[in-house]
Design a protein around this motif. Structure first.
Motif, short mmCIF file in Angstrom:
data_model
loop_
_atom_site.label_atom_id
_atom_site.label_comp_id
_atom_site.label_asym_id
_atom_site.label_seq_id
_atom_site.Cartn_x
_atom_site.Cartn_y
_atom_site.Cartn_z
N ILE A 1 -1.09 -4.17 -5.43
CA ILE A 1 -0.62 -3.19 -4.94
C ILE A 1 -1.62 -2.01 -4.85
CG2 ILE A 1 0.05 -2.15 -7.08
CD1 ILE A 1 2.07 -0.13 -5.85
N ALA B 1 6.15 6.31 -4.01
CA ALA B 1 5.29 5.64 -5.20
C ALA B 1 6.24 4.82 -5.93
CB ALA B 1 4.16 6.35 -5.88
N GLY C 1 -3.16 1.95 -3.93
CA GLY C 1 -3.26 3.30 -3.68
C GLY C 1 -4.14 3.94 -2.75
N TRP D 1 -2.79 -1.50 -12.55
CA TRP D 1 -1.37 -0.83 -12.67
C TRP D 1 -1.21 0.43 -13.46
CZ3 TRP D 1 2.76 -2.35 -10.13
CH2 TRP D 1 4.22 -1.71 -10.24
N LYS E 1 -1.53 7.69 -2.37
CA LYS E 1 -1.35 8.23 -3.66
C LYS E 1 -1.84 9.58 -3.55
CE LYS E 1 -4.21 7.04 -7.76
NZ LYS E 1 -5.20 6.15 -8.32
N CYS F 1 0.82 -1.25 0.03
CA CYS F 1 0.04 -0.05 0.10
C CYS F 1 0.99 1.27 -0.11
CB CYS F 1 -1.05 0.16 1.29
SG CYS F 1 -1.68 -1.54 1.60
N TYR F 2 0.48 2.33 -0.75
CA TYR F 2 1.24 3.55 -0.70
C TYR F 2 0.07 4.63 -0.79
CZ TYR F 2 0.22 4.39 -5.58
OH TYR F 2 -0.63 4.48 -6.82
N GLU G 1 -3.03 2.85 -12.99
CA GLU G 1 -3.49 3.85 -12.20
C GLU G 1 -2.63 4.02 -10.81
OE1 GLU G 1 -7.73 3.32 -11.33
OE2 GLU G 1 -8.14 3.02 -13.44
N THR G 2 -1.64 3.22 -10.75
CA THR G 2 -0.75 3.44 -9.65
C THR G 2 0.16 4.75 -9.72
OG1 THR G 2 1.01 1.90 -10.69
CG2 THR G 2 -0.78 1.10 -9.23
N THR H 1 -5.03 -1.91 -6.99
CA THR H 1 -5.41 -0.63 -8.06
C THR H 1 -4.66 -1.08 -9.30
OG1 THR H 1 -4.93 1.00 -5.99
CG2 THR H 1 -4.44 1.55 -8.17
N ARG I 1 5.89 0.65 -5.99
CA ARG I 1 5.69 0.02 -7.53
C ARG I 1 6.68 -1.24 -7.67
NH1 ARG I 1 2.86 2.85 -11.90
NH2 ARG I 1 4.60 2.30 -13.40
#
Length: 335
Positions: free
Chosen positions: A104, A90, A106, A316, A78, A75-76, A318-319, A314, A94
Protein backbone atom coordinates in the motif's frame (compact mmCIF):
# COMPACT_ATOMS: atom_id res chain seq x y z
CA UNK A 1 5.26 -3.07 -14.97
CA UNK A 2 3.09 -2.21 -11.96
CA UNK A 3 -0.71 -2.42 -12.04
CA UNK A 4 -1.99 0.04 -9.43
CA UNK A 5 -5.47 0.78 -8.13
CA UNK A 6 -6.03 4.25 -6.71
CA UNK A 7 -8.69 5.35 -4.22
CA UNK A 8 -9.48 9.08 -3.96
CA UNK A 9 -11.92 10.66 -1.52
CA UNK A 10 -10.46 13.89 -0.15
CA UNK A 11 -13.59 15.98 -0.82
CA UNK A 12 -16.98 15.37 -2.45
CA UNK A 13 -15.58 13.35 -5.37
CA UNK A 14 -15.09 9.63 -4.78
CA UNK A 15 -12.88 7.99 -7.39
CA UNK A 16 -11.39 4.58 -8.08
CA UNK A 17 -9.00 4.11 -11.00
CA UNK A 18 -6.62 1.46 -12.30
CA UNK A 19 -3.39 2.35 -14.10
CA UNK A 20 -0.84 0.09 -15.81
CA UNK A 21 2.50 1.60 -16.85
CA UNK A 22 0.96 5.06 -17.30
CA UNK A 23 -2.07 3.76 -19.20
CA UNK A 24 -5.47 4.40 -17.60
CA UNK A 25 -7.47 1.16 -17.66
CA UNK A 26 -10.44 2.47 -15.66
CA UNK A 27 -11.38 5.72 -13.95
CA UNK A 28 -14.75 5.54 -12.16
CA UNK A 29 -16.23 8.32 -10.05
CA UNK A 30 -19.22 9.26 -7.89
CA UNK A 31 -19.92 12.84 -6.77
CA UNK A 32 -21.76 13.88 -3.64
CA UNK A 33 -24.06 16.69 -4.77
CA UNK A 34 -25.91 18.89 -2.30
CA UNK A 35 -28.99 21.08 -2.93
CA UNK A 36 -28.49 24.63 -4.33
CA UNK A 37 -27.26 27.05 -1.68
CA UNK A 38 -25.66 24.33 0.42
CA UNK A 39 -22.08 23.15 0.71
CA UNK A 40 -20.93 19.62 1.53
CA UNK A 41 -20.09 18.77 5.14
CA UNK A 42 -17.47 16.20 6.26
CA UNK A 43 -19.89 13.81 7.99
CA UNK A 44 -22.38 13.54 5.12
CA UNK A 45 -19.58 13.38 2.54
CA UNK A 46 -17.94 10.50 4.41
CA UNK A 47 -21.28 8.68 4.55
CA UNK A 48 -21.59 9.07 0.78
CA UNK A 49 -18.10 7.64 0.27
CA UNK A 50 -18.72 4.67 2.58
CA UNK A 51 -21.92 3.87 0.71
CA UNK A 52 -20.37 3.92 -2.77
CA UNK A 53 -16.73 2.84 -2.33
CA UNK A 54 -17.15 -0.94 -2.61
CA UNK A 55 -19.47 -0.86 -5.67
CA UNK A 56 -17.02 1.60 -7.26
CA UNK A 57 -14.05 -0.73 -6.67
CA UNK A 58 -16.01 -3.55 -8.31
CA UNK A 59 -16.93 -1.27 -11.22
CA UNK A 60 -13.30 -0.21 -11.72
CA UNK A 61 -12.15 -3.83 -11.79
CA UNK A 62 -14.90 -4.75 -14.27
CA UNK A 63 -14.08 -1.85 -16.61
CA UNK A 64 -10.38 -2.76 -16.51
CA UNK A 65 -11.29 -6.45 -16.99
CA UNK A 66 -9.26 -7.43 -13.96
CA UNK A 67 -9.53 -9.41 -10.75
CA UNK A 68 -8.01 -8.51 -7.37
CA UNK A 69 -5.12 -10.91 -7.99
CA UNK A 70 -4.14 -8.86 -11.07
CA UNK A 71 -3.52 -5.76 -8.93
CA UNK A 72 0.06 -5.20 -7.76
CA UNK A 73 -0.35 -2.08 -5.63
CA UNK A 74 -3.02 -0.32 -3.54
CA UNK A 75 -2.79 3.50 -3.55
CA UNK A 76 -4.91 5.91 -1.54
CA UNK A 77 -5.08 9.67 -0.91
CA UNK A 78 -3.20 10.40 2.30
CA UNK A 79 -4.02 14.13 2.17
CA UNK A 80 -4.61 17.02 2.07
CA UNK A 81 -8.39 17.14 2.34
CA UNK A 82 -11.40 16.79 4.63
CA UNK A 83 -10.72 14.49 7.56
CA UNK A 84 -13.79 12.25 7.65
CA UNK A 85 -13.93 11.54 3.88
CA UNK A 86 -10.17 10.87 3.80
CA UNK A 87 -10.46 8.40 6.70
CA UNK A 88 -13.44 6.58 5.17
CA UNK A 89 -11.43 5.83 2.02
CA UNK A 90 -8.12 5.13 3.78
CA UNK A 91 -9.80 2.46 5.93
CA UNK A 92 -11.02 0.68 2.80
CA UNK A 93 -7.57 0.92 1.20
CA UNK A 94 -5.95 -0.62 4.27
CA UNK A 95 -8.58 -3.34 4.37
CA UNK A 96 -8.23 -4.45 0.74
CA UNK A 97 -4.43 -4.28 1.04
CA UNK A 98 -4.70 -6.87 3.82
CA UNK A 99 -7.41 -8.95 2.14
CA UNK A 100 -5.59 -9.03 -1.20
CA UNK A 101 -2.13 -9.21 0.43
CA UNK A 102 -0.81 -6.25 -1.59
CA UNK A 103 1.58 -3.39 -0.73
CA UNK A 104 0.00 0.00 0.00
CA UNK A 105 1.17 3.54 -0.82
CA UNK A 106 -0.19 6.81 0.58
CA UNK A 107 -0.26 9.58 -2.03
CA UNK A 108 -0.21 13.36 -1.76
CA UNK A 109 -3.36 14.61 -3.52
CA UNK A 110 -1.60 17.46 -5.34
CA UNK A 111 1.23 15.22 -6.56
CA UNK A 112 -1.49 12.97 -7.97
CA UNK A 113 -2.90 15.86 -9.99
CA UNK A 114 0.53 16.86 -11.30
CA UNK A 115 1.63 13.37 -12.31
CA UNK A 116 -1.71 12.61 -13.97
CA UNK A 117 -1.40 15.85 -15.93
CA UNK A 118 2.16 15.05 -16.98
CA UNK A 119 1.21 11.53 -18.04
CA UNK A 120 -1.84 12.56 -20.08
CA UNK A 121 -0.40 15.66 -21.77
CA UNK A 122 3.20 14.36 -22.15
CA UNK A 123 4.59 17.72 -21.03
CA UNK A 124 8.20 17.76 -19.86
CA UNK A 125 8.98 20.19 -17.04
CA UNK A 126 6.09 22.65 -16.73
CA UNK A 127 5.24 25.44 -14.35
CA UNK A 128 2.10 24.05 -12.71
CA UNK A 129 -1.01 25.99 -11.73
CA UNK A 130 -2.95 23.80 -9.29
CA UNK A 131 -6.43 25.21 -8.72
CA UNK A 132 -9.24 23.38 -6.95
CA UNK A 133 -11.85 23.71 -4.22
CA UNK A 134 -9.26 23.29 -1.49
CA UNK A 135 -5.97 24.35 -3.06
CA UNK A 136 -4.44 27.17 -5.11
CA UNK A 137 -0.71 26.88 -5.79
CA UNK A 138 1.85 27.85 -8.43
CA UNK A 139 4.41 25.05 -8.52
CA UNK A 140 7.64 24.14 -10.32
CA UNK A 141 10.01 21.18 -9.94
CA UNK A 142 13.50 21.73 -8.54
CA UNK A 143 15.96 19.53 -6.64
CA UNK A 144 13.68 16.51 -6.07
CA UNK A 145 10.70 18.54 -4.83
CA UNK A 146 7.70 20.26 -6.30
CA UNK A 147 8.40 23.76 -4.99
CA UNK A 148 5.55 26.15 -4.23
CA UNK A 149 6.33 29.54 -5.78
CA UNK A 150 3.02 31.13 -4.81
CA UNK A 151 -0.26 30.17 -3.20
CA UNK A 152 -3.45 31.51 -1.66
CA UNK A 153 -3.01 33.06 1.75
CA UNK A 154 -6.63 32.40 2.74
CA UNK A 155 -9.24 30.43 0.77
CA UNK A 156 -8.74 28.50 -2.47
CA UNK A 157 -10.08 29.88 -5.74
CA UNK A 158 -12.47 26.93 -6.07
CA UNK A 159 -13.81 27.59 -2.59
CA UNK A 160 -14.33 31.24 -3.53
CA UNK A 161 -16.33 30.22 -6.60
CA UNK A 162 -18.34 27.61 -4.67
CA UNK A 163 -19.30 30.07 -1.95
CA UNK A 164 -20.31 32.68 -4.50
CA UNK A 165 -22.48 30.07 -6.27
CA UNK A 166 -24.25 29.46 -2.96
CA UNK A 167 -24.79 33.21 -2.56
CA UNK A 168 -26.63 33.46 -5.91
CA UNK A 169 -28.28 30.04 -5.49
CA UNK A 170 -26.67 28.33 -8.49
CA UNK A 171 -27.03 24.56 -8.71
CA UNK A 172 -24.30 22.23 -7.44
CA UNK A 173 -25.04 19.79 -10.27
CA UNK A 174 -22.64 18.91 -11.83
CA UNK A 175 -20.56 21.49 -9.93
CA UNK A 176 -20.88 25.13 -8.81
CA UNK A 177 -17.80 26.16 -10.80
CA UNK A 178 -19.18 24.73 -14.03
CA UNK A 179 -22.47 26.56 -13.57
CA UNK A 180 -20.64 29.83 -12.86
CA UNK A 181 -18.63 29.28 -16.06
CA UNK A 182 -21.80 28.81 -18.13
CA UNK A 183 -23.52 31.83 -16.55
CA UNK A 184 -20.43 33.99 -17.14
CA UNK A 185 -20.71 33.39 -20.89
CA UNK A 186 -23.89 35.50 -20.80
CA UNK A 187 -22.40 38.27 -18.64
CA UNK A 188 -21.98 41.69 -20.27
CA UNK A 189 -21.07 44.16 -17.50
CA UNK A 190 -17.83 44.02 -15.53
CA UNK A 191 -18.18 44.94 -11.84
CA UNK A 192 -14.85 46.32 -10.53
CA UNK A 193 -13.57 43.99 -7.79
CA UNK A 194 -10.50 44.04 -5.53
CA UNK A 195 -7.41 42.63 -7.25
CA UNK A 196 -5.49 40.91 -4.47
CA UNK A 197 -2.06 39.83 -5.63
CA UNK A 198 0.57 40.03 -2.89
CA UNK A 199 3.95 39.27 -4.42
CA UNK A 200 3.63 35.68 -5.62
CA UNK A 201 0.63 34.97 -3.41
CA UNK A 202 -3.06 35.65 -3.93
CA UNK A 203 -6.03 36.32 -1.66
CA UNK A 204 -9.67 35.59 -2.44
CA UNK A 205 -11.60 36.12 0.80
CA UNK A 206 -11.72 39.91 0.40
CA UNK A 207 -13.00 39.59 -3.17
CA UNK A 208 -15.72 37.23 -1.97
CA UNK A 209 -16.73 39.58 0.85
CA UNK A 210 -16.80 42.54 -1.54
CA UNK A 211 -19.00 40.83 -4.14
CA UNK A 212 -21.32 39.57 -1.37
CA UNK A 213 -21.66 43.08 0.07
CA UNK A 214 -21.99 44.95 -3.24
CA UNK A 215 -23.68 42.22 -5.27
CA UNK A 216 -26.93 41.84 -3.37
CA UNK A 217 -28.12 45.46 -3.76
CA UNK A 218 -26.95 45.54 -7.39
CA UNK A 219 -28.95 42.40 -8.15
CA UNK A 220 -32.02 43.79 -6.39
CA UNK A 221 -31.83 47.06 -8.30
CA UNK A 222 -31.41 45.24 -11.60
CA UNK A 223 -28.22 47.17 -12.38
CA UNK A 224 -26.31 43.89 -12.64
CA UNK A 225 -27.47 40.34 -13.35
CA UNK A 226 -26.22 37.09 -11.81
CA UNK A 227 -24.50 36.43 -15.14
CA UNK A 228 -22.69 39.79 -14.90
CA UNK A 229 -21.41 38.97 -11.42
CA UNK A 230 -20.25 35.50 -12.52
CA UNK A 231 -18.41 37.10 -15.44
CA UNK A 232 -16.82 39.75 -13.19
CA UNK A 233 -15.65 37.26 -10.58
CA UNK A 234 -14.14 34.88 -13.14
CA UNK A 235 -12.28 37.61 -15.04
CA UNK A 236 -10.78 39.05 -11.85
CA UNK A 237 -9.63 35.90 -10.08
CA UNK A 238 -8.34 34.25 -13.27
CA UNK A 239 -6.31 37.37 -14.15
CA UNK A 240 -4.67 37.11 -10.73
CA UNK A 241 -3.76 33.47 -11.36
CA UNK A 242 -2.36 34.20 -14.81
CA UNK A 243 -0.18 37.01 -13.42
CA UNK A 244 1.40 34.89 -10.69
CA UNK A 245 1.91 31.97 -13.08
CA UNK A 246 3.70 34.24 -15.58
CA UNK A 247 6.00 35.50 -12.84
CA UNK A 248 6.89 31.89 -11.90
CA UNK A 249 7.56 31.07 -15.57
CA UNK A 250 9.95 34.02 -15.78
CA UNK A 251 11.75 32.95 -12.61
CA UNK A 252 12.20 29.30 -13.69
CA UNK A 253 12.78 29.96 -17.39
CA UNK A 254 9.96 27.55 -18.22
CA UNK A 255 8.12 27.58 -21.54
CA UNK A 256 5.36 25.20 -20.44
CA UNK A 257 2.34 25.65 -18.18
CA UNK A 258 0.30 22.72 -16.90
CA UNK A 259 -3.18 23.39 -15.49
CA UNK A 260 -4.42 20.84 -12.95
CA UNK A 261 -7.23 20.57 -10.40
CA UNK A 262 -10.97 20.89 -10.74
CA UNK A 263 -10.98 24.62 -11.60
CA UNK A 264 -8.50 23.91 -14.44
CA UNK A 265 -11.44 22.48 -16.43
CA UNK A 266 -12.67 26.06 -16.88
CA UNK A 267 -12.34 26.97 -20.56
CA UNK A 268 -12.07 30.71 -19.82
CA UNK A 269 -9.10 30.11 -17.50
CA UNK A 270 -7.48 27.98 -20.19
CA UNK A 271 -8.05 30.75 -22.77
CA UNK A 272 -6.58 33.48 -20.59
CA UNK A 273 -3.56 31.34 -19.69
CA UNK A 274 -3.03 30.36 -23.34
CA UNK A 275 -2.97 34.01 -24.41
CA UNK A 276 -0.29 34.87 -21.85
CA UNK A 277 1.83 31.80 -22.61
CA UNK A 278 1.56 32.33 -26.38
CA UNK A 279 2.97 35.85 -25.95
CA UNK A 280 5.95 34.26 -24.17
CA UNK A 281 6.41 31.69 -26.96
CA UNK A 282 5.32 28.80 -24.74
CA UNK A 283 2.68 26.05 -24.60
CA UNK A 284 -0.25 25.45 -22.24
CA UNK A 285 -1.20 21.89 -21.32
CA UNK A 286 -4.61 21.05 -19.86
CA UNK A 287 -6.86 18.01 -19.63
CA UNK A 288 -10.62 17.56 -19.61
CA UNK A 289 -12.89 16.81 -16.66
CA UNK A 290 -11.91 13.09 -16.63
CA UNK A 291 -8.48 13.96 -15.26
CA UNK A 292 -8.79 17.56 -13.97
CA UNK A 293 -11.48 16.74 -11.44
CA UNK A 294 -10.41 14.54 -8.48
CA UNK A 295 -10.13 10.93 -9.65
CA UNK A 296 -8.72 7.59 -8.63
CA UNK A 297 -6.46 7.17 -11.67
CA UNK A 298 -4.29 10.10 -10.62
CA UNK A 299 -3.71 8.51 -7.21
CA UNK A 300 -2.81 5.20 -8.86
CA UNK A 301 -0.40 6.94 -11.25
CA UNK A 302 1.45 8.89 -8.56
CA UNK A 303 1.54 5.89 -6.23
CA UNK A 304 2.91 3.62 -8.97
CA UNK A 305 5.69 6.12 -9.78
CA UNK A 306 6.68 6.39 -6.12
CA UNK A 307 6.64 2.63 -5.59
CA UNK A 308 8.57 1.89 -8.79
CA UNK A 309 11.29 4.41 -7.89
CA UNK A 310 11.83 3.25 -4.31
CA UNK A 311 10.58 -0.34 -4.29
CA UNK A 312 9.12 0.40 -0.87
CA UNK A 313 5.47 0.63 0.18
CA UNK A 314 4.30 3.05 2.85
CA UNK A 315 5.13 1.50 6.25
CA UNK A 316 1.96 0.11 7.80
CA UNK A 317 2.15 2.36 10.86
CA UNK A 318 2.29 5.39 8.52
CA UNK A 319 -0.82 4.55 6.50
CA UNK A 320 -2.83 7.24 8.24
CA UNK A 321 -4.26 10.42 6.72
CA UNK A 322 -2.98 14.01 6.94
CA UNK A 323 -5.48 16.81 6.45
CA UNK A 324 -2.63 19.26 5.97
CA UNK A 325 -0.05 17.70 3.68
CA UNK A 326 1.91 20.22 1.64
CA UNK A 327 3.04 19.54 -1.90
CA UNK A 328 6.65 20.43 -1.14
CA UNK A 329 6.88 17.92 1.71
CA UNK A 330 7.08 15.00 -0.73
CA UNK A 331 10.49 13.86 -1.98
CA UNK A 332 10.10 13.28 -5.72
CA UNK A 333 12.21 10.14 -6.17
CA UNK A 334 10.94 9.29 -9.68
CA UNK A 335 12.35 12.32 -11.54
Amino acid sequence: MVVAIGLEGSANKLGVGIVKDGEVLSNCRRTYITPPGEGFLPKETAQHHRKHILPLIKEALEVAKMEPQDIDLICYTKGPGMGAPLVSVAVVARTIAQLWNKPIVGVNHCIGHIEMGRAITKCDNPTVLYVSGGNTQVIAYACNRYRIFGETIDIAVGNCLDRFARLVNLSNDPSPGYNIEQAALKGKKLLPLPYSVKGMDVSFSGILSHIEEKGRPLLKSGEYTVEDLCFSLQETVFAMLVETTERAMAHTGSQEVLLVGGVACNVRLQEMMAQMVKERGGIVYATDERYCIDNGAMIAQAGALLYASTGQPTPWDETYIRQRYRTDEVEVTWR
